[in-house]
Design a protein around this motif. Structure first.
Motif, mmCIF file in Angstrom:
data_model
loop_
_atom_site.group_PDB
_atom_site.id
_atom_site.type_symbol
_atom_site.label_atom_id
_atom_site.label_comp_id
_atom_site.label_asym_id
_atom_site.label_seq_id
_atom_site.Cartn_x
_atom_site.Cartn_y
_atom_site.Cartn_z
ATOM 1 N N MET A 1 15.761 -90.264 -9.977
ATOM 2 C CA MET A 1 14.865 -89.583 -9.026
ATOM 3 C C MET A 1 15.564 -88.339 -8.447
ATOM 4 O O MET A 1 16.756 -88.363 -8.196
ATOM 5 N N LYS A 2 14.767 -87.279 -8.264
ATOM 6 C CA LYS A 2 15.279 -86.015 -7.751
ATOM 7 C C LYS A 2 15.786 -86.180 -6.323
ATOM 8 O O LYS A 2 15.191 -86.917 -5.518
ATOM 9 N N LYS A 3 16.868 -85.484 -5.963
ATOM 10 C CA LYS A 3 17.330 -85.456 -4.564
ATOM 11 C C LYS A 3 17.274 -84.008 -4.095
ATOM 12 O O LYS A 3 17.482 -83.093 -4.887
ATOM 13 N N ASN A 4 16.989 -83.780 -2.834
ATOM 14 C CA ASN A 4 16.932 -82.417 -2.300
ATOM 15 C C ASN A 4 16.027 -81.493 -3.094
ATOM 16 O O ASN A 4 16.457 -80.646 -3.855
ATOM 17 N N LEU A 5 14.758 -81.665 -2.879
ATOM 18 C CA LEU A 5 13.738 -80.850 -3.557
ATOM 19 C C LEU A 5 13.456 -79.622 -2.703
ATOM 20 O O LEU A 5 13.067 -79.741 -1.548
ATOM 21 N N ASN A 6 13.703 -78.425 -3.275
ATOM 22 C CA ASN A 6 13.459 -77.192 -2.521
ATOM 23 C C ASN A 6 12.144 -76.561 -2.952
ATOM 24 O O ASN A 6 11.922 -76.357 -4.151
ATOM 25 N N THR A 7 11.288 -76.293 -1.988
ATOM 26 C CA THR A 7 9.976 -75.739 -2.321
ATOM 27 C C THR A 7 9.700 -74.444 -1.567
ATOM 28 O O THR A 7 10.248 -74.206 -0.488
ATOM 29 N N ILE A 8 8.849 -73.610 -2.180
ATOM 30 C CA ILE A 8 8.353 -72.381 -1.552
ATOM 31 C C ILE A 8 6.835 -72.522 -1.478
ATOM 32 O O ILE A 8 6.217 -72.964 -2.452
ATOM 33 N N VAL A 9 6.228 -72.206 -0.333
ATOM 34 C CA VAL A 9 4.777 -72.290 -0.206
ATOM 35 C C VAL A 9 4.218 -70.898 0.087
ATOM 36 O O VAL A 9 4.647 -70.246 1.042
ATOM 37 N N LEU A 10 3.306 -70.460 -0.775
ATOM 38 C CA LEU A 10 2.660 -69.154 -0.575
ATOM 39 C C LEU A 10 1.440 -69.358 0.319
ATOM 40 O O LEU A 10 0.561 -70.162 0.002
ATOM 41 N N ILE A 11 1.417 -68.670 1.449
ATOM 42 C CA ILE A 11 0.251 -68.760 2.317
ATOM 43 C C ILE A 11 -0.268 -67.356 2.599
ATOM 44 O O ILE A 11 0.499 -66.385 2.600
ATOM 45 N N LYS A 12 -1.570 -67.255 2.799
ATOM 46 C CA LYS A 12 -2.166 -65.954 3.144
ATOM 47 C C LYS A 12 -2.893 -66.060 4.476
ATOM 48 O O LYS A 12 -3.574 -67.057 4.732
ATOM 49 N N GLN A 13 -2.704 -65.035 5.303
ATOM 50 C CA GLN A 13 -3.456 -64.968 6.558
ATOM 51 C C GLN A 13 -4.755 -64.234 6.257
ATOM 52 O O GLN A 13 -4.742 -63.157 5.660
ATOM 53 N N VAL A 14 -5.888 -64.830 6.621
ATOM 54 C CA VAL A 14 -7.190 -64.239 6.296
ATOM 55 C C VAL A 14 -7.995 -64.015 7.568
ATOM 56 O O VAL A 14 -7.740 -64.673 8.593
ATOM 57 N N PRO A 15 -8.969 -63.098 7.519
ATOM 58 C CA PRO A 15 -9.824 -62.929 8.700
ATOM 59 C C PRO A 15 -10.554 -64.231 8.990
ATOM 60 O O PRO A 15 -10.988 -64.908 8.061
ATOM 61 N N ASP A 16 -10.630 -64.574 10.264
ATOM 62 C CA ASP A 16 -11.393 -65.763 10.637
ATOM 63 C C ASP A 16 -12.842 -65.500 10.213
ATOM 64 O O ASP A 16 -13.375 -64.415 10.430
ATOM 65 N N ALA A 17 -13.463 -66.489 9.600
ATOM 66 C CA ALA A 17 -14.805 -66.301 9.023
ATOM 67 C C ALA A 17 -15.787 -65.761 10.055
ATOM 68 O O ALA A 17 -16.746 -65.076 9.709
ATOM 69 N N THR A 18 -15.508 -65.981 11.364
ATOM 70 C CA THR A 18 -16.458 -65.528 12.402
ATOM 71 C C THR A 18 -16.224 -64.072 12.759
ATOM 72 O O THR A 18 -16.984 -63.497 13.550
ATOM 73 N N ASP A 19 -15.167 -63.463 12.176
ATOM 74 C CA ASP A 19 -14.821 -62.110 12.652
ATOM 75 C C ASP A 19 -14.429 -61.189 11.496
ATOM 76 O O ASP A 19 -13.414 -60.504 11.536
ATOM 77 N N VAL A 20 -15.220 -61.167 10.397
ATOM 78 C CA VAL A 20 -14.870 -60.344 9.221
ATOM 79 C C VAL A 20 -15.379 -58.914 9.430
ATOM 80 O O VAL A 20 -16.572 -58.694 9.628
ATOM 81 N N LYS A 21 -14.463 -57.943 9.461
ATOM 82 C CA LYS A 21 -14.837 -56.529 9.648
ATOM 83 C C LYS A 21 -14.246 -55.712 8.499
ATOM 84 O O LYS A 21 -13.154 -56.013 8.025
ATOM 85 N N THR A 22 -14.960 -54.679 8.035
ATOM 86 C CA THR A 22 -14.413 -53.821 6.977
ATOM 87 C C THR A 22 -14.308 -52.388 7.479
ATOM 88 O O THR A 22 -15.081 -51.956 8.335
#
Ligand SMILES: Cc1cc2nc3c(=O)[nH]c(=O)nc-3n(C[C@H](O)[C@H](O)[C@H](O)COP(=O)(O)OP(=O)(O)OC[C@H]3O[C@@H](n4cnc5c(N)ncnc54)[C@H](O)[C@@H]3O)c2cc1C
Length: 265
Positions: A1-22
């Motif tokens: 079994m693997k020990k010390n698993l290193n991960t990277i998580v890609l996240i994006k910040q998006v406009p809140d659906a109630t406040d989308v402006k262009t």
């Protein structure tokens, strides 16, 4: 079994659906209104934290966005991530999926060691679902989409369960690998007060284009073969008409279909 698993998580910040402006000039989304973490990314960050609790190791969250994207990173640190990287530079503005993936890959090249890159299946704004595969391509890594469950992680390989059309498949891959977690794969936790306190002590590293030695021709609008010319809401659909099923309404239905040119004489 693997020990010390290193991960990277890609996240994006998006406009809140109630406040989308262009921006009427550039057609681009205005990203200084109400914002939130892309909801599909919550399953990716939760999966990474659960694996850290099981295997040990570190969770790094990474985002490319405006300076205020720091808030979304801090939320992930409060959930239990260890480090955060903010890729922010005016030169990144107007990036399409190729330019975004190239820029993310350049930042990941600066991470000494990792086993899994997690991402969401898509975002609520661009909604292309392309980034995970594009990042894997730039880093020459395997990638598995629509993963629902992680079965087993060995020293250099992983076995997962993924959705494939209307059924599930069990897939094995070597490590490192890029994995997009499907919506509903787990129940993302809310940060605890203790988690929020700890988040203040956790590092957020900020990278510019120079810091990641990005080729100016491959980033931002300049590096984007795809240009979003205009973002606009779809035309409002007119209310439908309900015709109770009866012989009396056949003539009216035919007339309506003719008006709408669904049928001709
Ligand atoms: C309305 C709209 C339409 C667009 N249409 C296109 C288009 O047709 N073609 C095109 O090339 N570009 C398009 N773009 C630009 C595109 O949104 C950006 O390149 C964006 O950064 C990545 O694409 P996406 O939002 O579709 O991400 P997706 O590929 O849907 O995201 C999948 C996953 O990748 C990760 N991810 C996505 N963006 C980031 C980021 N900035 N930082 C860290 N992780 C990230 C997240 O984990 C996310 O769940 C569009 C943008 C908008 C606002």
């Amino acid at each position: 079994m693997k020990k010390n698993l290193n991960t990277i998580v890609l996240i994006k910040q998006v406009p809140d659906a109630t406040d989308v402006k262009t921006d009427p000039e550039t057609g681009r989304l205005i990203r200084d209104g109400a914002v939130t973490i892309n909801p599909f990314d919550m399953f990716a960050i939760e999966q990474a934290i659960q694996l850290k609790e099981q295997y040990g190791g570190k969770v790094i969250v990474l985002t490319m966005g405006p300076p205020n994207a720091k808030y979304s990173l801090e939320f992930c640190l409060a959930m239990g991530a260890d480090d955060a990287i903010l890729l922010t530079d005016r030169a990144f503005a107007g990036a399409d999926t190729i330019a975004t993936s190239y820029t993310l890959a350049k930042a990941i090249e600066k991470v000494p060691e990792f086993d899994i890159i997690f991402c969401g299946i898509k975002t609520t704004d661009g909604d292309t679902g392309q980034i995970g595969a594009d990042v894997a391509e730039f880093l020459n890594l395997p990638n598995i989409y629509y993963v629902n469950k992680i079965h087993e992680i060995a020293e250099n390989s992983i076995i997962v369960e993924k959705q494939f059309e209307d059924r599930m498949q069990v897939v094995q891959s070597e490590l490192p690998v890029v994995i997009s977690m499907i919506k509903g794969a787990n129940t993302p936790r809310f940060p605890t007060l203790e988690g929020k306190m700890e988040a203040f002590r956790k590092p957020v590293t900020t990278y510019t284009a120079t810091d990641v030695q990005a080729d100016p021709k491959q980033i931002g609008a300049e590096g984007s073969p795809t240009k979003v010319l205009r973002v606009f809401p779809p035309p409002k659909r007119e209310k439908g008409r309900i015709l109770p099923e009866s012989d009396d309404n056949i003539a009216e239905l035919v007339q309506f279909l003719k008006e709408k040119k669904f049928v001709t004489e």
